[in-house]
Design a protein around this motif. Structure first.
Motif, PDB file in Angstrom:
ATOM      1  N   ASP A  41      -8.647  -8.441  -1.084  1.00  0.00           N
ATOM      2  CA  ASP A  41      -7.482  -8.352  -1.962  1.00  0.00           C
ATOM      3  C   ASP A  41      -7.590  -7.038  -2.723  1.00  0.00           C
ATOM      4  O   ASP A  41      -8.456  -6.212  -2.421  1.00  0.00           O
ATOM      5  N   SER A  44     -11.914  -8.165  -5.191  1.00  0.00           N
ATOM      6  CA  SER A  44     -12.465  -9.478  -4.827  1.00  0.00           C
ATOM      7  C   SER A  44     -13.881  -9.586  -5.374  1.00  0.00           C
ATOM      8  O   SER A  44     -14.630  -8.607  -5.411  1.00  0.00           O
ATOM      9  N   HIS A  54     -10.067 -13.928  -5.498  1.00  0.00           N
ATOM     10  CA  HIS A  54      -9.105 -12.946  -4.991  1.00  0.00           C
ATOM     11  C   HIS A  54      -8.254 -12.487  -6.169  1.00  0.00           C
ATOM     12  O   HIS A  54      -7.655 -13.316  -6.863  1.00  0.00           O
ATOM     13  N   GLN A  56      -5.134  -9.970  -7.541  1.00  0.00           N
ATOM     14  CA  GLN A  56      -4.016  -9.049  -7.366  1.00  0.00           C
ATOM     15  C   GLN A  56      -3.741  -8.388  -8.714  1.00  0.00           C
ATOM     16  O   GLN A  56      -3.668  -9.075  -9.751  1.00  0.00           O
ATOM     17  N   TRP A  81      -0.929 -14.819  -0.789  1.00  0.00           N
ATOM     18  CA  TRP A  81      -1.883 -15.917  -0.905  1.00  0.00           C
ATOM     19  C   TRP A  81      -1.465 -17.121  -0.058  1.00  0.00           C
ATOM     20  O   TRP A  81      -2.314 -17.810   0.510  1.00  0.00           O
TER      21      TRP A  81
END
Length: 389
Positions: A41, A44, A54, A56, A81
């Motif tokens: 991602d 991570s 993960h 974002q 996701w």
């Protein structure tokens, strides 16, 4: 003139990822093995028990939040996701999903409601809201909604409970410098410098890994090693600037009964040297207080420093006592001179002579509760017993 800020926004978003990764590495516990960037991602976190986070990252140069209810940032993240879960639903068993922004969430926005889901009832309510919103999405969001629509309620609800949305994570440092325990003892300017230098190291390390065709993941132990070396360099620089003022106006008569002064009396040194020793003793004491109060030198470092000073004294003592001087007092003076002419170091930095001298006299000091660690007269231990009698 109209300015296009899209390029700037993209650049800042790229920097934000590295700052977030640096924050993650700073705050990693012993259960974290490594942190990846653009691997699983944006960021991570990989742990010893094979669980993962993960992350974002969504930054903005404008006021407010990039995570509005119908924003691309929010729906694209959910789409990414959802695709992962649809390909392998078992990831929900050992994965957390974090959506991070430097913006501010409103209390009633969808991202905040997703963050607040923690069990079946709350996740069912948000799941139903998302289902309803999918039918009214504008054209550019439809593909993202379609991915979510492929998930059954049970799967979507479980994903929602695994998502945390973190807002107000500073765009300059990827979070708060005050929350980083490893740098809590430094003032803000040094905290900023430490973070910036470690963030730069993270960028360079990721580039090196990418060029070598290696997975872009930084081992926490490599980060810790680099950070410790950097702190050592900065601490050395701080020590030079944190030496107490040398006060030559002290009333030395107040110290004439001190143990380290008695040791000097035993080897018949002159009054001038005794006065100098008292001033150095005070200077070293005041400087150590400043260092410890400002967390510039740890207790373990000071203990190691004292150990090195005692080694210097033992070498000087052997050399002095081998000399064919007529009296023990002269051997003691030679021991003192050989000891004091040596340099001492903390973190590789040479200490001022007054600090070195003062710390030797600190080790030579004694009172009713404490014996001296070092002595000048060859028979200083016998002289101590004579005082106690």
């Amino acid at each position: 003139m109209i300015t296009d800020h899209s390029a700037l926004g993209n650049a800042l978003g790229y920097v934000y990822q590295f700052d977030r990764a640096t924050q993650r590495l700073f705050q990693s516990g012993v259960d974290v093995i490594e942190v990846g960037i653009e691997y699983l991602d944006d960021v991570s976190v990989h742990k010893t028990d094979d669980s993962k986070i993960h992350e974002q990252d969504k930054s903005t140069v404008k006021t407010g939040s990039p995570l509005s209810d119908r924003s691309v940032a929010l729906w694209k993240t959910l789409h990414i996701w959802a695709e992962l879960v649809l390909s392998d639903s078992s990831v929900l068993n050992n994965t957390e999903f974090h959506l991070v922004t430097n913006g501010t969430l409103t209390k009633k926005c969808l991202a905040q409601r997703i963050n607040d889901t923690s069990e079946e009832n709350s996740s069912k309510i948000v799941c139903d809201e998302i289902r309803q919103m999918i039918t009214t999405l504008r054209k550019d969001l439809v593909p993202f909604g379609r991915t979510l629509d492929k998930m059954g309620d049970v799967l979507l609800m479980k994903l929602l409970t695994k998502i945390s949305v973190l807002d107000n994570k500073c765009s300059q440092f990827g979070g708060s410098l005050e929350e980083i325990q490893a740098i809590r003892g430094f003032d803000f300017g040094i905290k900023k410098s430490l973070f910036d230098q470690m963030s730069g190291w993270v960028k360079r390390r990721i580039i090196e890994l990418a060029q070598a065709g290696v997975q872009p993941r930084i081992l926490r132990e490599d980060f810790d090693r680099e950070f410790k070396g950097l702190v050592k360099k900065i601490t050395v620089a701080r020590l030079s600037a944190m030496v107490a003022p040398y006060n030559s106006g002290v009333d030395v008569s107040e110290y004439e009964s001190h143990g380290f002064v008695k040791q000097l009396d035993w080897i018949d040194v002159d009054d001038g040297l005794i006065r100098e020793a008292i001033l150095d003793y005070i200077h070293a004491h005041d400087t150590r207080v400043i260092w410890t109060d400002n967390n510039a030198v740890s207790e373990s470092t000071l203990l190691l420093y004292q150990t090195e000073l005692k080694k210097i004294w033992r070498t000087a003592k052997r050399r002095a006592y081998r000399q064919p001087f007529e009296t023990d007092e002269l051997k003691g003076e030679e021991c003192l001179d050989l000891t004091m002419e040596q340099n001492s170091y903390i973190h590789g930095e040479p200490m001022p002579k007054t600090i070195t001298s003062g710390n030797f006299h600190t080790l030579a000091h004694f009172n009713e509760e404490k014996e001296p660690d070092i002595g000048w007269h060859p028979k200083y231990k016998s002289l101590l017993k004579g005082l106690s009698k």
